[in-house]
Design a protein around this motif. Structure first.
Motif, PDB file in Angstrom:
ATOM      1  N   THR A 230       0.265  -0.932  -0.337  1.00 14.83           N
ATOM      2  CA  THR A 230       0.166  -0.332  -0.122  1.00 14.83           C
ATOM      3  C   THR A 230       1.135   1.255   0.049  1.00 14.83           C
ATOM      4  OG1 THR A 230      -0.459   0.503   2.349  1.00 14.83           O
ATOM      5  CG2 THR A 230      -1.686  -1.302   2.067  1.00 14.83           C
ATOM      6  N   LYS A 231       0.068   2.551  -0.747  1.00 12.29           N
ATOM      7  CA  LYS A 231       0.506   4.167  -0.404  1.00 12.29           C
ATOM      8  C   LYS A 231       1.381   4.058   0.705  1.00 12.29           C
ATOM      9  CE  LYS A 231      -2.377   5.905  -2.529  1.00 12.29           C
ATOM     10  NZ  LYS A 231      -3.370   6.965  -3.403  1.00 12.29           N
ATOM     11  N   LEU A 232       0.497   3.598   2.259  1.00  7.02           N
ATOM     12  CA  LEU A 232       1.134   4.191   3.765  1.00  7.02           C
ATOM     13  C   LEU A 232       2.348   3.046   3.768  1.00  7.02           C
ATOM     14  CD1 LEU A 232       0.612   5.355   6.553  1.00  7.02           C
ATOM     15  CD2 LEU A 232      -1.036   3.332   6.960  1.00  7.02           C
ATOM     16  N   GLU A 233       2.042   1.592   3.142  1.00  4.77           N
ATOM     17  CA  GLU A 233       3.566   0.759   3.875  1.00  4.77           C
ATOM     18  C   GLU A 233       4.637   1.405   3.504  1.00  4.77           C
ATOM     19  OE1 GLU A 233       0.680  -3.322   4.408  1.00  4.77           O
ATOM     20  OE2 GLU A 233       1.274  -2.283   2.527  1.00  4.77           O
ATOM     21  N   GLU A 234       4.201   2.329   1.610  1.00  7.13           N
ATOM     22  CA  GLU A 234       5.770   2.568   1.060  1.00  7.13           C
ATOM     23  C   GLU A 234       6.419   3.906   1.903  1.00  7.13           C
ATOM     24  OE1 GLU A 234       6.000   2.195  -3.476  1.00  7.13           O
ATOM     25  OE2 GLU A 234       3.102   2.082  -3.596  1.00  7.13           O
ATOM     26  N   ASP A 235       5.104   4.250   2.086  1.00  7.85           N
ATOM     27  CA  ASP A 235       5.959   5.467   2.770  1.00  7.85           C
ATOM     28  C   ASP A 235       7.149   5.116   3.823  1.00  7.85           C
ATOM     29  OD1 ASP A 235       5.759   7.021   1.597  1.00  7.85           O
ATOM     30  OD2 ASP A 235       4.293   8.882   2.716  1.00  7.85           O
ATOM     31  N   LYS A 236       6.149   4.015   5.074  1.00  4.61           N
ATOM     32  CA  LYS A 236       7.064   4.001   5.745  1.00  4.61           C
ATOM     33  C   LYS A 236       8.248   2.843   5.550  1.00  4.61           C
ATOM     34  CE  LYS A 236       3.312   3.330   8.774  1.00  4.61           C
ATOM     35  NZ  LYS A 236       1.921   3.320  10.031  1.00  4.61           N
ATOM     36  N   ILE A 237       8.333   2.744   4.521  1.00  4.46           N
ATOM     37  CA  ILE A 237       9.308   1.582   4.348  1.00  4.46           C
ATOM     38  C   ILE A 237      10.534   2.395   3.581  1.00  4.46           C
ATOM     39  CG2 ILE A 237      10.404  -0.671   2.572  1.00  4.46           C
ATOM     40  CD1 ILE A 237       7.492  -1.732   3.463  1.00  4.46           C
ATOM     41  N   SER A 238      10.237   3.209   3.044  1.00  2.00           N
ATOM     42  CA  SER A 238      11.154   4.136   2.821  1.00  2.00           C
ATOM     43  C   SER A 238      11.701   4.950   3.377  1.00  2.00           C
ATOM     44  CB  SER A 238      10.372   4.985   1.324  1.00  2.00           C
ATOM     45  OG  SER A 238      10.181   4.079   0.071  1.00  2.00           O
ATOM     46  N   GLY A 239      11.561   5.302   4.725  1.00  2.00           N
ATOM     47  CA  GLY A 239      10.760   6.147   5.491  1.00  2.00           C
ATOM     48  C   GLY A 239      12.194   5.562   6.476  1.00  2.00           C
ATOM     49  N   TYR A 240      11.461   4.150   6.494  1.00  2.00           N
ATOM     50  CA  TYR A 240      12.720   3.368   7.884  1.00  2.00           C
ATOM     51  C   TYR A 240      14.682   3.774   7.454  1.00  2.00           C
ATOM     52  CZ  TYR A 240      14.118   0.058  10.646  1.00  2.00           C
ATOM     53  OH  TYR A 240      15.097  -0.664  11.516  1.00  2.00           O
ATOM     54  N   TYR A 241      14.319   3.400   6.226  1.00  3.47           N
ATOM     55  CA  TYR A 241      15.651   2.995   5.654  1.00  3.47           C
ATOM     56  C   TYR A 241      16.227   4.621   5.174  1.00  3.47           C
ATOM     57  CZ  TYR A 241      14.761  -1.543   3.323  1.00  3.47           C
ATOM     58  OH  TYR A 241      14.754  -3.228   3.376  1.00  3.47           O
ATOM     59  N   GLY A 242      15.494   5.279   4.478  1.00  5.13           N
ATOM     60  CA  GLY A 242      16.320   6.967   5.068  1.00  5.13           C
ATOM     61  C   GLY A 242      16.728   7.224   6.060  1.00  5.13           C
ATOM     62  N   GLY A 243      16.105   6.830   7.141  1.00  8.91           N
ATOM     63  CA  GLY A 243      16.442   7.223   8.456  1.00  8.91           C
ATOM     64  C   GLY A 243      17.905   6.764   8.813  1.00  8.91           C
ATOM     65  N   GLY A 244      17.726   5.783   8.077  1.00 12.80           N
ATOM     66  CA  GLY A 244      19.001   4.925   8.699  1.00 12.80           C
ATOM     67  C   GLY A 244      20.341   6.011   8.039  1.00 12.80           C
ATOM     68  N   HIS A 245      20.400   5.721   7.544  1.00 16.72           N
ATOM     69  CA  HIS A 245      21.766   7.513   6.461  1.00 16.72           C
ATOM     70  C   HIS A 245      21.562   8.361   8.178  1.00 16.72           C
ATOM     71  CE1 HIS A 245      21.654   6.387   2.515  1.00 16.72           C
ATOM     72  NE2 HIS A 245      20.801   5.874   2.320  1.00 16.72           N
ATOM     73  N   LEU A 246      20.901   8.759   8.986  1.00 15.13           N
ATOM     74  CA  LEU A 246      21.403   9.376  10.109  1.00 15.13           C
ATOM     75  C   LEU A 246      21.919   8.780  10.906  1.00 15.13           C
ATOM     76  CD1 LEU A 246      22.075  12.181  11.345  1.00 15.13           C
ATOM     77  CD2 LEU A 246      19.350  12.877  11.330  1.00 15.13           C
ATOM     78  N   TYR A 247      20.632   7.667  11.492  1.00 13.88           N
ATOM     79  CA  TYR A 247      20.246   7.508  12.850  1.00 13.88           C
ATOM     80  C   TYR A 247      21.028   6.221  13.371  1.00 13.88           C
ATOM     81  CZ  TYR A 247      17.068  11.439  13.031  1.00 13.88           C
ATOM     82  OH  TYR A 247      16.048  12.060  13.270  1.00 13.88           O
ATOM     83  N   ALA A 248      21.507   5.632  12.217  1.00 10.87           N
ATOM     84  CA  ALA A 248      21.937   3.931  11.910  1.00 10.87           C
ATOM     85  C   ALA A 248      23.201   3.992  12.819  1.00 10.87           C
ATOM     86  CB  ALA A 248      21.697   3.435  10.851  1.00 10.87           C
ATOM     87  N   GLY A 249      23.747   3.154  13.720  1.00 12.79           N
ATOM     88  CA  GLY A 249      24.922   3.008  14.548  1.00 12.79           C
ATOM     89  C   GLY A 249      25.454   4.601  14.797  1.00 12.79           C
ATOM     90  N   LYS A 250      26.911   4.792  14.866  1.00  4.97           N
ATOM     91  CA  LYS A 250      27.143   6.101  15.150  1.00  4.97           C
ATOM     92  C   LYS A 250      27.431   7.266  14.430  1.00  4.97           C
ATOM     93  CE  LYS A 250      29.244   3.682  19.192  1.00  4.97           C
ATOM     94  NZ  LYS A 250      30.408   3.606  19.639  1.00  4.97           N
TER      95      LYS A 250
END
Length: 256
Positions: A230-250
């Motif tokens: 779904t469109k909502l699931e797509e946004d959540k999935i893409s947001g999760y990976y995109g957020g990793g560029h800043l929040y993943a690890g240190k």
């Protein structure tokens, strides 16, 4: 002599110019108000209605009939509700300062991991069918150029093996690969997850996903249906990976 003319001293060119001017101003006002059907009224960072709105008032409600039996939508008053109770807090008492996450920002959808509250329905093509579907569910599609990633291991940003690619999800009308479907390793999680193709890189005999680490793959939002997203699931999935560029690890720590 002026009495020889039917309109006398009336300046037709000047009247035409003024009529065009008023018409153009009215057109600009109308277009600006129509532009306020989505995202209005404006809100502050905490979700309250902003004091400074548009110069023009919001337009009157208009109801649009959606195709393929998806019902109706009325805007601007009938918009999707804004996300509420997001796990973040202001970093200062006065306005204009950034908000800081109070929990797991990748899972909570904060900052670069944020997502829009879209409808929990798949995006449809012109015939009313879901646009994005797994390649294994349809006929007539094959990899015509480049490396077929199916069967290749998925290597996370920290070098961990998160799983292997088992399928590709394609945008059927556009004939583009939108997602890779990865079956997770047992020590990472269970089931499969989708990886946005734009955040994956096929490199030799592996697929690199540098935005998140191996430990984060188990937390990637799942898609409920096996053959549609779904469109909502797509946004959540893409947001999760995109957020990793800043929040993943240190990655927020200083490099010095």
């Amino acid at each position: 002599m002026t009495e020889d003319y039917i309109l006398g001293n009336l300046d037709i060119a000047s009247i035409a110019l003024w009529l065009f001017f008023f018409f153009f101003v009215a057109l600009v006002v109308w277009i600006q108000r129509e532009n306020q059907r989505e995202g209005y009224p404006l809100v502050d960072e905490d979700g309250s209605q902003a004091d400074a709105g548009s110069v023009f008032p919001n337009p009157a409600d208009k109801t649009f009939r959606l195709p393929h039996g998806q019902g109706e939508v009325t805007v601007p008053s009938g918009q999707n509700p804004e996300r509420a109770d997001i796990a973040m807090a202001p970093s200062a008492a006065s306005g204009g300062f950034p908000f800081e996450p109070t929990g797991n920002p990748m899972a909570d959808g904060v900052g670069p991991a944020s997502w829009a509250n879209r409808k929990d329905l798949p995006e449809l093509d012109g015939k009313g069918h879901p646009k994005i579907v797994p390649m294994s569910a349809i006929e007539g599609f094959a990899v015509s150029a480049g490396r077929d990633p199916r069967g290749l291991p998925v290597v996370a940003g920290d070098g961990a093996i998160a799983g292997k690619v088992v399928d590709m999800w394609i945008d059927e009308p556009e004939q583009l690969v939108r997602y890779l479907e990865v079956e997770l390793e047992a020590d990472i999680g269970t089931g499969t997850r989708l990886i946005p193709m734009t955040l994956a890189r096929i490199w030799g005999e592996k697929v690199l996903v540098k935005s998140i680490y191996g430990e984060h793959f188990g937390g990637v939002p799942k898609h409920a249906a096996p053959r549609q997203v779904t469109k909502l699931e797509e946004d959540k999935i893409s947001g999760y990976y995109g957020g990793g560029h800043l929040y993943a690890g240190k990655r927020q720590d200083s490099l010095i």
